[in-house]
Design a protein around this motif. Structure first.
Motif, mmCIF file in Angstrom:
data_model
loop_
_atom_site.group_PDB
_atom_site.id
_atom_site.type_symbol
_atom_site.label_atom_id
_atom_site.label_comp_id
_atom_site.label_asym_id
_atom_site.label_seq_id
_atom_site.Cartn_x
_atom_site.Cartn_y
_atom_site.Cartn_z
ATOM 1 N N TYR A 114 -1.162 -8.747 6.687
ATOM 2 C CA TYR A 114 0.191 -8.963 6.214
ATOM 3 C C TYR A 114 0.261 -10.468 6.852
ATOM 4 O O TYR A 114 0.473 -10.478 8.216
ATOM 5 N N ARG A 142 -3.476 -14.125 -2.864
ATOM 6 C CA ARG A 142 -2.359 -14.160 -2.639
ATOM 7 C C ARG A 142 -1.469 -15.312 -2.579
ATOM 8 O O ARG A 142 -0.356 -15.107 -3.270
ATOM 9 N N GLN A 156 0.653 -1.285 0.042
ATOM 10 C CA GLN A 156 -0.081 -0.135 -0.418
ATOM 11 C C GLN A 156 0.959 1.232 0.454
ATOM 12 O O GLN A 156 -0.018 2.184 -0.394
ATOM 13 N N HIS A 210 -3.925 -8.449 -3.202
ATOM 14 C CA HIS A 210 -5.266 -9.034 -3.157
ATOM 15 C C HIS A 210 -5.921 -8.544 -1.541
ATOM 16 O O HIS A 210 -4.628 -9.252 -0.417
ATOM 17 N N GLU A 211 -6.854 -8.550 -1.402
ATOM 18 C CA GLU A 211 -7.206 -8.300 -0.217
ATOM 19 C C GLU A 211 -7.591 -9.608 0.759
ATOM 20 O O GLU A 211 -6.994 -10.024 1.350
ATOM 21 N N ASN A 212 -7.008 -10.858 0.081
ATOM 22 C CA ASN A 212 -7.985 -12.154 0.453
ATOM 23 C C ASN A 212 -6.559 -12.680 1.096
ATOM 24 O O ASN A 212 -5.661 -13.124 -0.963
ATOM 25 N N LEU A 215 -6.028 -4.393 9.089
ATOM 26 C CA LEU A 215 -7.472 -4.526 7.946
ATOM 27 C C LEU A 215 -6.190 -5.245 6.288
ATOM 28 O O LEU A 215 -7.186 -5.882 5.915
ATOM 29 N N LEU A 216 -4.536 -5.688 6.609
ATOM 30 C CA LEU A 216 -4.344 -5.598 5.556
ATOM 31 C C LEU A 216 -3.198 -6.932 5.655
ATOM 32 O O LEU A 216 -3.719 -7.320 4.899
#
Length: 233
Positions: free
Chosen positions: A192, A219, A144, A213-215, A189-190
């Motif tokens: 990682y 990823r 991000q 990707h968010e999920n 939220l991320l």
């Protein structure tokens, strides 16, 4: 060689004299080495007690400044970095002080050592020990952007020598924790993981695109694709 004893002179052969001299030199060298090891061990332990955040805490003079101010510590820091027997976290902290304080650091000969140390820093950030010693804040927000990516910038600067070490972390699912009101909110939220960060830095170093990707499932698909591309290369 002549030696006087009890009013009489006796002859000591040159061979015996040489042995005595060499033995004395060896004893002095061993003593110096032991003192150096003790000094380095104490400094390494102190670094790990302070932790990364404490080392560079804001203020008129940081603890990193205090450590650097002592001449003996400057050599000890470099010796800690190159010593494979030292804790990798201590080696990282020593290297960070050198990056900040030593104008000609690092020498080219240290590239492979630093590739290992800074790749291992991602593993440490994954909190495998059950106690967080290195937070995600030092890496910024990776995909991000934003934040203070001090460690990430070091890793990118080190370059391709870091890729083999980072590749070993592409299966590491440990979460990277962020602290601070805003940073922790964004970090949560991320979500990682170590493997996400490893893939990101491999992508930056090699130029291989690794979309975010968010999920996690998506990823992981990208990461598996990255693994295949690395095998081709």
């Amino acid at each position: 060689m002549w030696m006087k004893t009890g009013g009489n002179f006796i002859i000591i052969s040159s061979n015996i004299a040489s042995v005595l001299f060499l033995s004395t030199v060896l004893l002095l060298c061993c003593s110096t080495t032991n003192q150096t090891n003790v000094r380095n061990d104490k400094l390494a332990a102190r670094l790990m007690e302070i932790h990364y955040d404490g080392l560079f805490a804001d203020g008129e003079q940081s603890l990193a400044d205090n450590i650097w101010r002592t001449e003996d510590n400057r050599q000890a820091l470099l010796e800690i970095v190159i010593n494979n027997a030292c804790d990798d976290y201590a080696r990282l902290l020593a290297s960070e002080i050198l990056f900040e304080k030593k104008m000609d650091y690092p020498a080219k000969e240290l590239e492979d050592t630093l590739a290992y140390i800074y790749s291992k820093a991602l593993f440490i950030a994954g909190d495998h020990s059950g106690r967080t010693r290195l937070y995600g804040n030092s890496w910024g927000f990776i995909y991000q952007g934003g934040g203070n990516d001090r460690l990430g910038s070091r890793l990118v600067k080190i370059g391709k020598k870091a890729v083999p070490y980072l590749s070993k972390q592409l299966d590491d699912t440990c979460l990277i924790e962020y602290v601070g009101l805003e940073e922790a909110t964004i970090g949560d939220l991320l979500n990682y993981r170590v493997k996400d960060a490893a893939a990101y830095y491999i992508g930056r170093i090699t130029g291989i695109a690794v979309p975010f990707h968010e999920n996690w499932a998506d990823r992981d698909v990208e990461i598996e694709g990255l693994k295949r591309k690395l095998e081709i290369k």
